[in-house]
Motif scaffolding. Structure first.
Motif, short mmCIF file in Angstrom:
data_model
loop_
_atom_site.label_atom_id
_atom_site.label_comp_id
_atom_site.label_asym_id
_atom_site.label_seq_id
_atom_site.Cartn_x
_atom_site.Cartn_y
_atom_site.Cartn_z
N ARG A 81 0.86 -1.18 0.00
CA ARG A 81 0.00 0.00 0.00
C ARG A 81 0.90 1.24 0.00
N PRO A 82 1.28 1.68 -1.20
CA PRO A 82 2.26 2.77 -1.28
C PRO A 82 1.72 4.10 -0.79
N GLN A 83 2.60 4.83 -0.14
CA GLN A 83 2.29 6.18 0.33
C GLN A 83 3.11 7.15 -0.53
N PRO A 84 2.51 8.24 -0.98
CA PRO A 84 3.26 9.16 -1.83
C PRO A 84 4.33 9.92 -1.06
N GLY A 85 5.46 10.09 -1.72
CA GLY A 85 6.53 10.93 -1.20
C GLY A 85 6.78 12.04 -2.20
N HIS A 86 7.00 13.26 -1.73
CA HIS A 86 7.15 14.41 -2.62
C HIS A 86 8.55 15.00 -2.48
N LEU A 87 9.18 15.30 -3.64
CA LEU A 87 10.50 15.88 -3.62
C LEU A 87 10.75 16.61 -4.94
N GLY A 89 9.13 18.57 -7.28
CA GLY A 89 8.31 18.38 -8.47
C GLY A 89 8.08 16.93 -8.86
N VAL A 90 8.43 16.00 -7.98
CA VAL A 90 8.25 14.58 -8.25
C VAL A 90 7.51 13.94 -7.08
N THR A 91 6.44 13.21 -7.39
CA THR A 91 5.74 12.42 -6.39
C THR A 91 6.07 10.97 -6.70
N THR A 92 6.49 10.23 -5.66
CA THR A 92 6.93 8.85 -5.86
C THR A 92 6.13 7.92 -4.97
N TRP A 93 5.68 6.80 -5.54
CA TRP A 93 5.04 5.73 -4.81
C TRP A 93 5.93 4.50 -4.94
N LEU A 94 6.47 4.00 -3.83
CA LEU A 94 7.29 2.79 -3.88
C LEU A 94 6.38 1.58 -4.01
N LEU A 95 6.64 0.76 -5.03
CA LEU A 95 5.80 -0.40 -5.32
C LEU A 95 6.50 -1.71 -4.97
N VAL A 106 11.08 -0.81 -7.32
CA VAL A 106 10.10 -0.48 -8.35
C VAL A 106 9.30 0.70 -7.83
N ALA A 107 9.14 1.72 -8.66
CA ALA A 107 8.43 2.92 -8.22
C ALA A 107 7.59 3.49 -9.35
N LYS A 108 6.47 4.09 -8.97
CA LYS A 108 5.68 4.89 -9.89
C LYS A 108 6.02 6.33 -9.55
N MET A 109 6.27 7.14 -10.58
CA MET A 109 6.62 8.54 -10.35
C MET A 109 5.71 9.44 -11.17
N ARG A 110 5.28 10.50 -10.53
CA ARG A 110 4.53 11.55 -11.23
C ARG A 110 5.43 12.78 -11.22
#
Length: 195
Positions: A81-87, A89-95, A106-110
């Protein structure tokens, strides 16, 4: 206490289910693990406590491991259950889980167009990186080159070349696989003690 009772009940159901799936009677399993059929029946029905040596013998007889027999019934060992991390201009969810035995993250990045994209932002580290664009358009700065990667396309490159992924014309979502060095370089703030 409720969790312990639920796990106890789950273990008993697993023993009975494994026995039945093999087509064994109580007598057949009892003989294989050197218990009396009445003891095994009381274990399966919850009328007798299960001793560790009995669990080991039953697991061996049923062709499973003690770990598998007593594994928790919740989904925490499967579901992330990934929690978003912000840094920057990038939001990252560790998968993937920390300390993955495969040695990758493995990560999803916005990534938003506001992400700083100057040459000083580019990173260099040992290894290779891979990412695929889920939505939007990526602008990969790879040394002096700028490469555009669109939704549905992927990129793989040596990370010994200075590199940075930016968003082209709007928000970008990518799925990326990073080795340990890539994870340290891209998912931690400079000077972060965990990096």
């Amino acid at each position: 206490m409720t969790q312990e009772l639920e796990l106890d009940s789950l273990i008993r159901r697993r023993i009975r289910g494994l026995r039945l799936s093999r087509g064994w009677s109580l007598d057949a399993l009892a003989a294989r693990c050197q218990l009396s059929p009445s003891t095994l029946s009381r274990i399966e029905t919850g009328h007798r406590r299960i001793a560790l040596d009995q669990l080991v013998a039953m697991a061996r007889a049923l062709g499973t491991t003690l770990d598998q027999l007593v594994a928790s019934g919740d989904d925490e060992d499967v579901v992330i259950r990934p929690q978003p991390g912000h840094l920057h201009g990038v939001t990252t969810w560790l998968l993937s889980r920390e300390g993955s035995p495969q040695g990758v993250t493995v990560a999803k990045m916005r990534i938003t167009p506001e992400r700083p994209t100057g040459a000083q932002q580019q990173r260099v580290h040992p290894g290779r990186e891979w990412f695929t664009v889920l939505s939007g358009t990526a602008r990969l700065q790879l040394g002096e080159r700028t490469i555009v990667i669109r939704a549905g396309e992927a990129a793989e490159f040596s990370t010994m070349v200075p590199h940075l992924i930016g968003a082209e014309g709007g928000p970008l979502e990518i799925l990326t696989v990073l080795d340990h060095d890539g994870e340290r370089a891209h998912l931690h703030a400079p000077g972060d003690a965990s990096a």
